[in-house]
Design an enzyme around this catalytic site. Structure first.
Site, PDB file in Angstrom:
ATOM      1  N   VAL A 140      43.233  32.288  40.127  1.00  0.00           N
ATOM      2  CA  VAL A 140      43.478  31.918  38.809  1.00  0.00           C
ATOM      3  C   VAL A 140      44.489  30.847  38.426  1.00  0.00           C
ATOM      4  O   VAL A 140      44.934  30.190  37.062  1.00  0.00           O
ATOM      5  CB  VAL A 140      44.156  33.046  37.685  1.00  0.00           C
TER       6      VAL A 140
ATOM      7  N   LYS B 144      44.054  35.763  49.291  1.00  0.00           N
ATOM      8  CA  LYS B 144      43.538  36.837  49.796  1.00  0.00           C
ATOM      9  C   LYS B 144      43.019  36.604  50.993  1.00  0.00           C
ATOM     10  O   LYS B 144      42.685  37.620  51.748  1.00  0.00           O
ATOM     11  CB  LYS B 144      42.841  37.501  48.558  1.00  0.00           C
TER      12      LYS B 144
ATOM     13  N   TYR C 107      35.156  36.269  41.787  1.00  0.00           N
ATOM     14  CA  TYR C 107      35.207  37.537  40.773  1.00  0.00           C
ATOM     15  C   TYR C 107      33.682  37.641  40.583  1.00  0.00           C
ATOM     16  O   TYR C 107      32.683  37.860  41.026  1.00  0.00           O
ATOM     17  CB  TYR C 107      36.093  37.130  39.612  1.00  0.00           C
TER      18      TYR C 107
ATOM     19  N   SER D   3      44.713  34.065  44.043  1.00  0.00           N
ATOM     20  CA  SER D   3      43.800  34.889  44.830  1.00  0.00           C
ATOM     21  C   SER D   3      43.129  34.175  45.901  1.00  0.00           C
ATOM     22  O   SER D   3      42.430  34.819  46.854  1.00  0.00           O
ATOM     23  CB  SER D   3      42.763  35.312  43.929  1.00  0.00           C
TER      24      SER D   3
ATOM     25  N   TYR E 277      51.905  42.022  47.812  1.00  0.00           N
ATOM     26  CA  TYR E 277      50.997  41.434  46.981  1.00  0.00           C
ATOM     27  C   TYR E 277      51.535  40.371  46.067  1.00  0.00           C
ATOM     28  O   TYR E 277      50.891  39.536  46.005  1.00  0.00           O
ATOM     29  CB  TYR E 277      50.242  42.740  46.191  1.00  0.00           C
TER      30      TYR E 277
HETATM   31  N1  GLU Z   1      48.054  37.461  40.293  1.00  0.00           N
HETATM   32  C1  GLU Z   1      46.756  38.024  39.827  1.00  0.00           C
HETATM   33  C2  GLU Z   1      47.032  39.184  39.524  1.00  0.00           C
HETATM   34  O1  GLU Z   1      47.444  39.914  40.305  1.00  0.00           O
HETATM   35  C3  GLU Z   1      45.589  37.734  40.595  1.00  0.00           C
HETATM   36  C4  GLU Z   1      45.284  36.061  40.706  1.00  0.00           C
HETATM   37  C5  GLU Z   1      44.033  35.593  40.863  1.00  0.00           C
HETATM   38  O2  GLU Z   1      43.151  36.560  40.614  1.00  0.00           O
HETATM   39  O3  GLU Z   1      43.916  34.665  41.435  1.00  0.00           O
HETATM   40  O4  GLU Z   1      46.672  39.568  38.421  1.00  0.00           O
END
Ligand code: GLU
Length: 309
Positions: free
Chosen positions: A261, A67, A243, A64, A191
């Site tokens: 993550v 992002k 988060y 993430s 994505y």
């Molecule tokens: N790849 C994860 C997902 O889409 C998100 C990864 C993250 O939050 O770092 O569930």
């Protein structure tokens, strides 16, 4: 303040002995296989010098953290119209939650939630093929870092694709509200590959330099985004970058930062440094356990918290 290289080396040595390293994400096999003893840190200072220690040269899945780069490109493509389709508030819910989307009519709270990043992927896609968008993202991040070794881990992307039921649900739900404009599978192709971006701490800190100097890469002098846009991206990283643990991270560290993550965190000390840490074990909010602790110690020793005057 002691020499930055000394501080970074001390922190890496402290992390090597840390007993509680958190739990490695195992929702896909390639992440579950990463050694929990890994720890890397890289700090690029205002003069462009890199201070690094531990496994700072080892590539990891930034997940993430990517992002931030997707958002930066989407703002370049769509300008402020992006904010009609994605909000700017912390959600107080899990990163992959669908709950708020029902009452908020398919508009995700912020671009760092999965739902928000899926909308950003839709904006980036336009009428292109997913592969073109990912090639653009890769070119962009490589140019930001000035490093060609940054890559997309296709094994990770395939595993995301194979297990991404929640992301598919989020995308379909937003499409039903009219907030995805393109075919769900093509949007998710963007994505999932964005999640699979891989690089080292040093490369990630290099890529983040534009956020520490008003949108301008301090080493090359190139303007990447306007000063206002850089401030806003930093504001979102501070309020939404961890988060449902963003408040706790601001309390402990006090820097704009985005975690993933895979255990990586990109943090920005405005005017002072671009910082990347990586340790794959996560805390109960999905943020790197030792990465957070290392950043906490770094700000204690440097006085870099944005809340310190
Ligand atoms: N790849 C994860 C997902 O889409 C998100 C990864 C993250 O939050 O770092 O569930």
């Amino acid at each position: 303040m002691p020499n930055l290289s000394t501080i970074v080396a001390e922190i890496a040595a402290e992390m090597a002995d840390a007993p509680d390293r958190g739990a490695v994400a195992d929702y896909i096999a390639p992440l579950g296989a990463v050694d929990p003893r890994k720890f890397g840190i890289a700090v690029i200072d205002a003069d462009g010098a890199c201070h690094s220690a531990g496994d700072a040269e080892e590539a990891f899945s930034v997940q993430s953290v990517a992002k931030v780069f997707g958002l930066t490109l989407a703002l370049g493509a769509g300008g402020d119209s992006v904010w009609k389709r994605v909000g700017r508030e912390p959600s107080g819910t899990a990163f992959n939650s669908i709950v708020q989307l029902e009452t908020e009519r398919g508009i995700p709270r912020n671009p760092f939630l999965n739902a928000g990043a899926i909308v950003i992927s839709d904006i980036l896609l336009g009428n292109r093929q997913p592969a073109e968008v990912i090639a653009e993202l890769l070119r962009f991040v490589r140019a930001l870092a000035g490093e060609d070794g940054i890559f997309i881990d296709n094994q990770v992307a395939a595993a995301e694709q194979a297990t991404g039921y929640r992301n598919k649900a989020l995308a379909n739900y937003m499409r039903a509200f009219g907030n995805l404009h393109h075919d769900v599978d093509r949007v998710l192709g963007v994505y999932f590959h964005q999640c699979a971006l891989a690089m080292s701490c040093r490369q990630l800190a290099l890529a983040g330099r534009y956020l520490m100097r008003s949108g301008r890469n301090p080493t090359t002098g190139h303007s990447v985004v306007s000063p206002q846009r850089a401030r806003r991206i930093n504001a979102l990283m501070l309020t939404c970058g961890h988060y449902d643990g963003s408040g706790e991270f601001a309390f402990r560290v006090g820097l704009p930062a985005k975690s993933g993550v895979g255990g990586g965190i990109l943090a920005v000390a405005p005017g002072r440094a671009s910082i990347a840490v990586w340790s794959p074990g996560l805390n109960d909010r999905g943020n790197s356990q030792l990465g957070t602790l290392a950043l906490e110690r770094l700000v204690q020793r440097t006085g870099w918290s944005v809340f310190e005057g």
